[in-house]
Design a protein around this motif. Structure first.
Motif, mmCIF file in Angstrom:
data_model
loop_
_atom_site.group_PDB
_atom_site.id
_atom_site.type_symbol
_atom_site.label_atom_id
_atom_site.label_comp_id
_atom_site.label_asym_id
_atom_site.label_seq_id
_atom_site.Cartn_x
_atom_site.Cartn_y
_atom_site.Cartn_z
ATOM 1 N N ILE A 1 0.627 -1.524 -0.089
ATOM 2 C CA ILE A 1 0.416 -0.077 -0.445
ATOM 3 C C ILE A 1 0.565 1.495 -0.241
ATOM 4 O O ILE A 1 1.837 1.719 0.752
ATOM 5 C CB ILE A 1 -0.787 -0.045 1.031
ATOM 6 N N VAL A 2 0.616 2.595 -1.098
ATOM 7 C CA VAL A 2 1.010 3.525 -1.289
ATOM 8 C C VAL A 2 0.661 4.484 -1.254
ATOM 9 O O VAL A 2 -1.029 4.262 -0.391
ATOM 10 C CB VAL A 2 1.939 3.672 -2.740
ATOM 11 N N ASN A 3 1.202 5.958 -0.834
ATOM 12 C CA ASN A 3 -0.221 6.761 -0.169
ATOM 13 C C ASN A 3 0.086 8.012 -1.479
ATOM 14 O O ASN A 3 0.750 8.504 -1.242
ATOM 15 C CB ASN A 3 0.858 7.602 1.145
ATOM 16 N N LYS A 4 -1.192 8.682 -1.570
ATOM 17 C CA LYS A 4 -1.712 9.034 -3.104
ATOM 18 C C LYS A 4 -1.436 10.900 -2.596
ATOM 19 O O LYS A 4 -0.792 11.159 -3.411
ATOM 20 C CB LYS A 4 -3.311 8.502 -2.889
ATOM 21 N N GLU A 5 -1.749 11.165 -1.027
ATOM 22 C CA GLU A 5 -1.157 12.645 -1.083
ATOM 23 C C GLU A 5 0.313 12.160 -1.117
ATOM 24 O O GLU A 5 0.530 13.882 -1.781
ATOM 25 C CB GLU A 5 -1.426 12.816 0.929
ATOM 26 N N ALA A 6 1.563 11.953 -0.975
ATOM 27 C CA ALA A 6 1.749 11.733 -0.571
ATOM 28 C C ALA A 6 2.972 12.023 -2.253
ATOM 29 O O ALA A 6 3.487 12.438 -2.818
ATOM 30 C CB ALA A 6 3.480 10.838 -0.060
ATOM 31 N N ILE A 7 2.193 10.880 -3.264
ATOM 32 C CA ILE A 7 2.563 10.896 -4.925
ATOM 33 C C ILE A 7 2.465 11.996 -5.514
ATOM 34 O O ILE A 7 3.456 13.053 -5.677
ATOM 35 C CB ILE A 7 2.514 9.211 -4.903
ATOM 36 N N GLU A 8 0.902 12.556 -5.218
ATOM 37 C CA GLU A 8 0.561 14.143 -5.363
ATOM 38 C C GLU A 8 1.409 15.171 -4.889
ATOM 39 O O GLU A 8 0.920 16.068 -6.377
ATOM 40 C CB GLU A 8 -0.815 14.314 -5.302
ATOM 41 N N LYS A 9 2.128 14.981 -3.798
ATOM 42 C CA LYS A 9 2.918 16.169 -3.584
ATOM 43 C C LYS A 9 4.193 16.610 -3.625
ATOM 44 O O LYS A 9 4.902 17.164 -4.197
ATOM 45 C CB LYS A 9 2.583 16.365 -1.457
ATOM 46 N N MET A 10 4.808 15.143 -3.910
ATOM 47 C CA MET A 10 6.187 15.308 -4.184
ATOM 48 C C MET A 10 6.524 14.711 -5.384
ATOM 49 O O MET A 10 8.220 15.503 -6.038
ATOM 50 C CB MET A 10 6.976 14.115 -3.444
ATOM 51 N N GLY A 11 5.808 14.135 -5.883
ATOM 52 C CA GLY A 11 6.065 13.953 -7.533
ATOM 53 C C GLY A 11 6.015 12.518 -7.695
ATOM 54 O O GLY A 11 7.188 12.002 -6.281
ATOM 55 N N LYS B 1 9.578 7.910 -5.487
ATOM 56 C CA LYS B 1 10.308 6.761 -5.923
ATOM 57 C C LYS B 1 11.887 6.126 -5.158
ATOM 58 O O LYS B 1 12.042 5.443 -4.875
ATOM 59 C CB LYS B 1 10.896 6.447 -7.367
ATOM 60 N N VAL B 2 11.997 8.029 -4.556
ATOM 61 C CA VAL B 2 12.816 7.738 -3.558
ATOM 62 C C VAL B 2 12.806 7.617 -1.810
ATOM 63 O O VAL B 2 13.788 6.961 -1.270
ATOM 64 C CB VAL B 2 14.124 9.217 -4.451
ATOM 65 N N THR B 3 11.433 9.262 -2.002
ATOM 66 C CA THR B 3 11.658 8.698 -0.632
ATOM 67 C C THR B 3 10.037 8.521 -0.295
ATOM 68 O O THR B 3 9.534 9.347 -0.112
ATOM 69 C CB THR B 3 12.160 10.045 0.068
ATOM 70 N N PRO B 4 9.707 7.673 -0.885
ATOM 71 C CA PRO B 4 7.870 7.177 -0.821
ATOM 72 C C PRO B 4 7.617 7.018 0.667
ATOM 73 O O PRO B 4 8.858 7.109 1.898
ATOM 74 C CB PRO B 4 8.085 5.370 -1.240
ATOM 75 N N VAL B 5 6.596 7.104 1.106
ATOM 76 C CA VAL B 5 6.373 7.429 2.378
ATOM 77 C C VAL B 5 5.261 5.800 2.223
ATOM 78 O O VAL B 5 4.192 5.650 1.620
ATOM 79 C CB VAL B 5 4.960 8.211 2.541
ATOM 80 N N GLY B 6 5.473 4.831 3.699
ATOM 81 C CA GLY B 6 4.063 3.928 3.878
ATOM 82 C C GLY B 6 3.909 3.847 4.528
ATOM 83 O O GLY B 6 3.437 4.987 5.480
#
Length: 562
Positions: free
Chosen positions: A217-227, A232-237
C-alpha cells in the motif's frame, strides 16, 4: 487442487487461514517450498499481527523480546550494490531494492512462520462467490508516515495505480475485474472488496507483502505532493521505518516510525530499533572487511568469493537459505547474432555451467539448464530437456551454421557482478568469440538494460518463490505483460502457456503446463540458463531478533546489543 480437492470459501476466509489450507494455496501458487524454509520465521520476516496490533512471536522464531535497556540504537547495514535507485514497490525490478522497501511498507495480508496467512493491514477477510470475491476488514487507526490515515480508498488507489500505470507488479492481479467496474469496491472507510473474473485462490498469497506482490500500500497524498520521481526515492508507507534521507549512491537513513501499529508478544511497540543506516558497498572486500571489523552490523548479501572469510570471522554469523531464483546469460535478440535461435543455442551449449558456478560463485549455486528452481520442489525435475547441456562440439557446429563464428560482442556488468562476467568471457572466448566486458555503475546498468542498450548480460529472477513470478514478466510479450522482457523474446506459445497456467487451480494441471513451458523455453533459448544462487547474508553476533527468510531482509523485530 490435484488430489487435495477444491478449497471452500469458508476455509479461505480470515482472520487466519489454517496451515493445511495455506499449504494448498501455496501449492496452487507454487510456493510449497517455503514450508521447509520458514521454520524460523514468516515469509516476509514480518512479525505479522493478531487482532488489532499484536504479534504472536515478533517474527523472531521464538517468544524472546529485548529488555527495556536493549531497545533503541541504530543498525548499520551494508548493501552489496552501487546504489539503491527505486523504493516505490510496483516499480521495483531489482531484488535488493525491495529488501529495503519491505521495511517501509505493508501489504493487506502476510504469510507467517507457521505457514498460516494472517492479517497485515487487513485484520479479517471473507471469501465468497466461489472464490471470486474477497472482502477485507481493514485495521483502524493505522497511519502513514506523513500522518494521514490509512483507509480503504488507499487500497483502491494502490491497485488502480499499479494496473493503470502498467507497473511490473500489475501482472499479479491480471484476473481482477476493471477497478472502476466492480474490481475494487470501497464499502466504507475500513472495508474493501476485490472481485475477480474467475476464481483465483492464490490471490491471497499474491496480496502478501513481498517481492512481486501487487498490493503493497502506497500513499496518494505523498505521491501527488512530491511527484512520482521523488516518491521512488523517498516513499511514504505505513511500515515500521520511514525514509528520512536517501542520497542515491551514498546511503539511506531509515528512522523508526513512532505510530507504527504492530506490537510484540508482550505488547511492546515495534520496531525496537531507533533506525537503520544503509550503505551501498559494491566492492566485495570492502563489504566483508566492514562486517568483520564491526563497521557494519549486517550484510544483505555476502560476496561469494568471501564466504569462507565470513565463516571464519570472529563474532560473525553466516546466514544461508535456498535460492528461489534463476540466472541466465541474456542475449539481446534485437542485435546480431542473437536474433538467431541457432546462434543462441550454440552459445548455450558452449557454456560449462558447473565450471561457471565454480569460477563465478565458488560453488555456492546449483548449476541448471532451466529456469524453475529446486526450492519450488513440486514442479522441479532433475531430468529436464538436455538441449542446452554443455556440448562444445555441437555448440561450435550450431554457431557455424548460424554464421556467428568469431562474432564480437560485449557483456554489460557492474562491479558487484564483474567476477561472473569475467568467467563468462573466458568460456566464450574459448569458444571462438571476441568478447569484451563493459563495466558501468548500477544506475547506468539498469537504465541501459531496460532500454535494450546492450549486447549481453547475466541476469535473471531473484526472490520469486512462485514459478509464475519468475517467468511472467520475463517471457510474456514485451507489450503485453512482459515488463522485464529485456531480451526482447516474442513467442506465442510461451505467451499463451503463461496465461493458461495462471488459470489452472488444480496443482497437477498447473505443474504439467509449467513443465511444458520450461521445456519450450529451454528449446527457444531466450536465455542460456546457468544456475540458481544460494541466498547468503551475514550478521554480527550483537544483532538479535533477525529471521533469515529466502530473499527478505526485514528488521522490525531486530535489536542491537551494545
Amino acid at each position: 487442487m490435484g488430489n487435495s480437492g477444491k478449497i471452500s470459501d469458508g476455509a479461505l476466509s480470515g482472520p487466519v487461514i489454517d496451515r493445511r489450507t495455506t499449504v494448498k494455496l501455496l501449492g496452487a501458487a507454487g510456493i510449497t517450498s517455503l514450508a521447509g524454509c520458514t521454520s524460523g520465521g514468516d515469509d516476509n520476516g514480518d512479525g505479522g499481527s493478531g487482532g488489532d496490533g499484536g504479534t504472536d512471536d515478533g517474527g523472531n522464531g521464538t517468544t524472546d523480546v529485548p529488555s527495556d535497556d536493549q531497545r533503541g540504537g541504530r543498525l548499520t547495514a551494508g548493501w552489496f550494490t552501487g546504489s539503491i535507485d527505486v523504493l516505490d514497490p510496483p516499480y521495483i525490478s531489482v531484488g535488493q531494492y525491495f529488501q529495503v522497501a519491505a521495511n517501509v511498507f505493508n501489504g493487506l495480508v502476510t504469510l507467517k512462520k507457521d505457514l498460516t496467512i494472517r492479517g497485515d493491514l487487513a485484520k479479517d477477510w471473507e471469501v465468497s462467490n466461489g472464490g471470486k470475491k474477497i472482502t477485507f476488514d481493514l485495521r483502524t487507526g493505522v497511519k502513514f508516515h506523513n500522518g494521514t490515515d490509512f483507509t480503504a480508498e488507499d487500497v483502491k488507489y494502490t491497485i488502480n495505480r499499479t494496473i493503470s500505470e502498467e507497473a511490473p507488479a500489475a501482472s499479479k492481479l491480471g484476473s481482477l475485474k476493471p477497478v472502476d467496474d466492480g474490481g475494487v469496491v470501497v464499502k466504507d472507510d475500513h472495508t474493501v472488496e476485490l472481485n475477480f473474473e474467475e476464481p483465483m485462490a492464490p490471490a491471497l498469497v499474491y496480496l502478501t507483502r513481498g517481492p512481486g506482490r501487487a498490493a503493497t500500500i502506497v500513499n496518494k497524498e505523498a505521491i501527488e505532493k512530491m511527484g512520482a520521481d521523488q516518491y521512488k526515492v523517498t516513499p511514504v508507507g505505513t511500515g515500521p521505518f520511514e525514509v528520512s534521507k536517501h542520497e542515491i549512491g551514498s546511503g539511506i537513513t531509515l528512522d523508526a516510525f513512532e505510530d507504527y501499529f504492530e506490537t510484540d508478544s508482550d505488547g511492546n511497540a515495534l520496531p525496537y530499533l531507533d533506525g537503520i543506516d544503509i550503505k551501498p558497498i559494491p566492492e566485495p572486500a570492502t563489504l566483508v572487511n566492514a562486517l568483520r571489523s564491526g563497521d557494519i552490523d549486517f550484510a544483505n548479501l555476502v560476496p561469494l568469493q568471501n564466504v569462507k572469510k565470513v565463516e571464519s570471522a570472529s563474532g560473525v554469523t553466516k546466514l544461508e537459505a535456498p535460492g528461489i531464483n534463476w540466472y541466465g546469460f541474456a542475449m539481446n535478440e534485437r542485435r546480431k547474432p542473437f536474433d538467431s535461435k541457432k546462434a543462441r543455442m550454440g552459445i548455450a551449449k558452449s557454456i560449462d555451467n558447473q565450471a561457471y558456478v565454480d569460477a563465478a560463485y565458488f560453488g555456492n549455486a546449483l548449476p541448471d539448464t532451466g529456469p524453475i528452481n529446486k526450492a519450488t520442489n513440486w514442479v522441479w525435475r532433475d531430468d529436464k530437456p538436455t538441449d542446452q547441456q554443455y556440448d562444445p562440439e555441437a555448440g561450435k557446429q550450431l554457431i557455424k551454421e548460424a554464421g556467428a563464428e568469431g562474432a564480437s560482442f560485449s557483456i554489460l556488468t557492474t562491479e558487484s557482478s564483474l567476477r561472473g562476467a569475467k568467467a563468462m568471457r573466458q568460456q566464450l572466448n574459448k569458444a571462438g568469440f571476441d568478447v569484451s566486458i563493459e563495466q558501468v555503475t548500477s544506475s547506468s546498468y539498469w537504465e541501459r538494460y531496460e532500454k535494450g542498450n546492450y549486447d549481453t548480460t547475466i541476469s535473471g529472477s531473484v526472490g520469486d518463490p512462485d514459478p509464475e513470478q519468475s517467468l511472467w514478466n520475463f517471457y510474456r510479450k514485451p507489450d503485453d505483460g512482459g515488463a522485464w522482457n529485456w531480451v526482447n523474446f516474442e513467442d506465442d506459445k510461451a505467451h499463451n502457456l503463461l496465461a493458461e497456467q495462471r488459470k489452472a487451480l488444480d496443482r497437477d494441471e498447473r505443474k504439467k503446463l509449467l513443465q511444458e513451458l520450461e521445456d519450450h523455453l529451454i528449446k527457444q533459448v531466450p536465455h542460456a540458463y546457468l544456475m540458481h544462487q544460494n541466498d547468503i547474508a551475514a550478521k554480527r553476533s550483537n544483532m538479535k531478533g533477525f529471521t533469515h527468510i529466502p530473499f527478505m531482509r526485514n528488521f522490525h523485530t531486530t535489536w542491537v546489543e551494545e
